[in-house]
Design a protein around this motif. Structure first.
Motif, PDB file in Angstrom:
ATOM      1  N   VAL A  92      16.256 -10.832 -23.459  1.00 15.28           N
ATOM      2  CA  VAL A  92      15.040 -11.075 -22.839  1.00 15.28           C
ATOM      3  C   VAL A  92      14.759  -9.974 -21.679  1.00 15.28           C
ATOM      4  CG1 VAL A  92      13.468 -12.733 -21.724  1.00 15.28           C
ATOM      5  CG2 VAL A  92      14.718 -13.254 -23.722  1.00 15.28           C
ATOM      6  N   ILE A  93      13.851  -9.556 -21.804  1.00 17.38           N
ATOM      7  CA  ILE A  93      13.609  -8.616 -20.425  1.00 17.38           C
ATOM      8  C   ILE A  93      12.255  -8.967 -19.686  1.00 17.38           C
ATOM      9  CG2 ILE A  93      14.799  -6.528 -21.520  1.00 17.38           C
ATOM     10  CD1 ILE A  93      12.116  -5.313 -22.110  1.00 17.38           C
ATOM     11  N   ASP A  94      11.375  -9.580 -20.288  1.00 21.13           N
ATOM     12  CA  ASP A  94      10.436 -10.288 -19.541  1.00 21.13           C
ATOM     13  C   ASP A  94      10.283 -11.754 -19.766  1.00 21.13           C
ATOM     14  OD1 ASP A  94       7.935 -10.832 -18.388  1.00 21.13           O
ATOM     15  OD2 ASP A  94       7.131  -9.076 -19.188  1.00 21.13           O
ATOM     16  N   PRO A  95      10.861 -12.712 -18.914  1.00 22.19           N
ATOM     17  CA  PRO A  95      10.791 -14.082 -19.326  1.00 22.19           C
ATOM     18  C   PRO A  95       9.510 -14.445 -19.308  1.00 22.19           C
ATOM     19  CG  PRO A  95      12.067 -13.640 -17.465  1.00 22.19           C
ATOM     20  CD  PRO A  95      11.595 -12.159 -17.829  1.00 22.19           C
ATOM     21  N   GLU A  96       8.248 -14.058 -18.615  1.00 25.85           N
ATOM     22  CA  GLU A  96       7.121 -14.496 -18.763  1.00 25.85           C
ATOM     23  C   GLU A  96       6.425 -14.600 -20.310  1.00 25.85           C
ATOM     24  OE1 GLU A  96       2.690 -13.471 -17.137  1.00 25.85           O
ATOM     25  OE2 GLU A  96       4.335 -12.570 -16.396  1.00 25.85           O
ATOM     26  N   LYS A  97       6.568 -13.244 -20.751  1.00 24.43           N
ATOM     27  CA  LYS A  97       6.165 -13.079 -22.202  1.00 24.43           C
ATOM     28  C   LYS A  97       6.817 -13.808 -23.202  1.00 24.43           C
ATOM     29  CE  LYS A  97       4.262  -8.651 -21.474  1.00 24.43           C
ATOM     30  NZ  LYS A  97       4.530  -7.033 -21.779  1.00 24.43           N
ATOM     31  N   SER A  98       8.257 -14.148 -22.928  1.00 19.07           N
ATOM     32  CA  SER A  98       9.090 -14.715 -23.863  1.00 19.07           C
ATOM     33  C   SER A  98       8.911 -16.137 -23.845  1.00 19.07           C
ATOM     34  CB  SER A  98      10.607 -14.348 -23.566  1.00 19.07           C
ATOM     35  OG  SER A  98      10.973 -15.090 -22.306  1.00 19.07           O
ATOM     36  N   VAL A  99       8.456 -16.718 -22.966  1.00 12.00           N
ATOM     37  CA  VAL A  99       7.612 -18.213 -22.791  1.00 12.00           C
ATOM     38  C   VAL A  99       6.472 -18.364 -23.062  1.00 12.00           C
ATOM     39  CG1 VAL A  99       7.641 -20.280 -21.673  1.00 12.00           C
ATOM     40  CG2 VAL A  99       9.618 -18.704 -21.213  1.00 12.00           C
ATOM     41  N   ILE A 100       5.543 -17.543 -22.651  1.00 19.73           N
ATOM     42  CA  ILE A 100       4.041 -17.731 -22.749  1.00 19.73           C
ATOM     43  C   ILE A 100       3.391 -17.091 -24.139  1.00 19.73           C
ATOM     44  CG2 ILE A 100       1.754 -17.292 -21.768  1.00 19.73           C
ATOM     45  CD1 ILE A 100       2.942 -17.280 -19.325  1.00 19.73           C
ATOM     46  N   GLN A 101       4.178 -15.910 -24.599  1.00 13.82           N
ATOM     47  CA  GLN A 101       3.354 -15.249 -25.633  1.00 13.82           C
ATOM     48  C   GLN A 101       3.808 -15.637 -26.979  1.00 13.82           C
ATOM     49  OE1 GLN A 101       1.008 -13.182 -25.309  1.00 13.82           O
ATOM     50  NE2 GLN A 101       1.098 -13.047 -23.100  1.00 13.82           N
ATOM     51  N   VAL A 102       5.016 -16.383 -27.136  1.00 11.05           N
ATOM     52  CA  VAL A 102       5.614 -16.705 -28.372  1.00 11.05           C
ATOM     53  C   VAL A 102       6.167 -18.340 -28.160  1.00 11.05           C
ATOM     54  CG1 VAL A 102       7.819 -15.851 -27.949  1.00 11.05           C
ATOM     55  CG2 VAL A 102       7.188 -16.319 -30.384  1.00 11.05           C
ATOM     56  N   GLU A 103       6.102 -19.217 -29.049  1.00 11.83           N
ATOM     57  CA  GLU A 103       6.679 -20.429 -29.127  1.00 11.83           C
ATOM     58  C   GLU A 103       7.911 -20.699 -28.969  1.00 11.83           C
ATOM     59  OE1 GLU A 103       6.478 -24.720 -31.443  1.00 11.83           O
ATOM     60  OE2 GLU A 103       5.462 -22.969 -32.329  1.00 11.83           O
ATOM     61  N   ASP A 104       8.723 -19.857 -29.968  1.00  9.10           N
ATOM     62  CA  ASP A 104      10.342 -19.938 -30.159  1.00  9.10           C
ATOM     63  C   ASP A 104      10.579 -18.451 -30.644  1.00  9.10           C
ATOM     64  OD1 ASP A 104      12.942 -20.186 -30.670  1.00  9.10           O
ATOM     65  OD2 ASP A 104      12.901 -21.860 -31.725  1.00  9.10           O
ATOM     66  N   PHE A 105      11.149 -17.714 -29.305  1.00  5.55           N
ATOM     67  CA  PHE A 105      11.227 -16.160 -29.544  1.00  5.55           C
ATOM     68  C   PHE A 105      12.620 -16.010 -30.574  1.00  5.55           C
ATOM     69  CE2 PHE A 105      13.650 -17.213 -25.776  1.00  5.55           C
ATOM     70  CZ  PHE A 105      14.822 -16.659 -26.015  1.00  5.55           C
ATOM     71  N   MET A 106      13.395 -17.020 -30.406  1.00  9.82           N
ATOM     72  CA  MET A 106      14.742 -16.754 -31.503  1.00  9.82           C
ATOM     73  C   MET A 106      14.311 -16.965 -32.871  1.00  9.82           C
ATOM     74  SD  MET A 106      17.681 -16.175 -30.074  1.00  9.82           S
ATOM     75  CE  MET A 106      18.511 -16.903 -31.509  1.00  9.82           C
ATOM     76  N   ALA A 107      13.364 -18.058 -33.034  1.00  6.79           N
ATOM     77  CA  ALA A 107      13.047 -18.165 -34.604  1.00  6.79           C
ATOM     78  C   ALA A 107      12.000 -16.987 -35.032  1.00  6.79           C
ATOM     79  CB  ALA A 107      12.417 -19.407 -34.835  1.00  6.79           C
ATOM     80  N   ALA A 108      11.336 -16.514 -33.972  1.00  5.12           N
ATOM     81  CA  ALA A 108      10.173 -15.225 -34.450  1.00  5.12           C
ATOM     82  C   ALA A 108      10.941 -14.196 -34.592  1.00  5.12           C
ATOM     83  CB  ALA A 108       9.197 -15.039 -33.338  1.00  5.12           C
TER      84      ALA A 108
END
Length: 257
Positions: free
Chosen positions: A95-111
């Protein structure tokens, strides 16, 4: 009773204060960041170290910035030359942008996992089986570049992609073995033919050299006799001059009277 009631009141106040402080004080490690929301709205990214939050009014989501390893399950892929294979891979991302990883996608690992599976099938389906086996580095770069472009909106950086296994059925393995054997035989025949061609050219050069000096042929006879005498003593060789052959040919061509 008044003193006891006052003492209990202070104890309750201290306990409540400790609870409030515990909910307000957060400690983040060096590789962690806190995405802070105030009354449900994003207000910033904090950390690492000690951070303070307004109790009940602010909440945070911890995000790990370390590189993660994602094992992509085996995927059934139909290659460009219509060969069915099973391919598995591993992906390294962070993760290089914590804001996007939380707001833009529900679960970035699964996505990221689902996107990696579909991208793996899409990219490998455009290539032949020989390219999958021989050009893995180029295919890894293609998959990594495509994944990195699509996960950029989620604040994810795909650092590397490695294809681990390309499983082929037994019939295709035997066909590949026969193809490799035929290719080796073809190369052997070509090398043998090239050797014959080079040897013939050298023999022509040697014959031209010997023809310029007739006595050199006699020296060649003597050298050959020396080799034969050293290898097989029971063999007797009588050299026959080549001039006599030409002389006999000339007499045979004369018409009889």
């Amino acid at each position: 009773m008044t003193m006891i009631g006052g003492f209990i009141f202070y104890i309750v106040a201290v306990v409540l204060l400790l609870i409030v402080l515990a909910s307000a004080i957060k400690i983040l490690r060096e590789y962690q960041r806190a995405v802070v929301f105030t009354l449900g709205r994003f207000t910033g990214v904090k950390g690492p170290g000690l951070i303070l939050l307004v109790p009940y009014a602010q909440q945070m989501v911890r995000v790990d910035l370390r590189t993660r390893v994602l094992d992509v399950p085996s995927q059934d892929v139909i290659s460009h030359d219509n060969v069915s294979v099973r391919v598995s891979a591993v992906i390294y991302f962070r993760v290089i942008d914590p804001e996007k990883s939380v707001i833009q996608v529900e679960d970035f690992m699964a996505a990221t996992s689902q996107l990696a599976q579909t991208t793996l099938r899409s990219v490998l389906g455009k290539h032949d089986l020989d390219e999958m086996l021989a050009e893995r580095d180029r295919l890894n770069e293609d998959i990594q570049r495509m994944l990195d472009a699509q996960t950029d909106a989620w604040g994810i950086k795909v650092a590397n992609v490695e294809i681990k296994h390309v499983d082929i059925n037994e019939s295709m393995i035997r066909a590949i073995a026969r193809q490799a054997e035929a290719e080796r035989e073809r190369r052997a025949k070509i090398i043998n033919a090239e050797g014959e061609q080079q040897a013939a050219a050298k023999l022509v050069e040697a014959a031209e050299t010997l023809a310029r000096q007739p006595m050199s042929m006699q020296l060649r006879y003597l050298s050959t006799l020396n080799v034969i005498a050293g290898e097989n003593n029971s063999t007797i060789v009588f050299p026959f001059p080549m001039e006599l052959i030409h002389l006999l040919d000339g007499k045979a061509e004369k018409p009889t009277e």
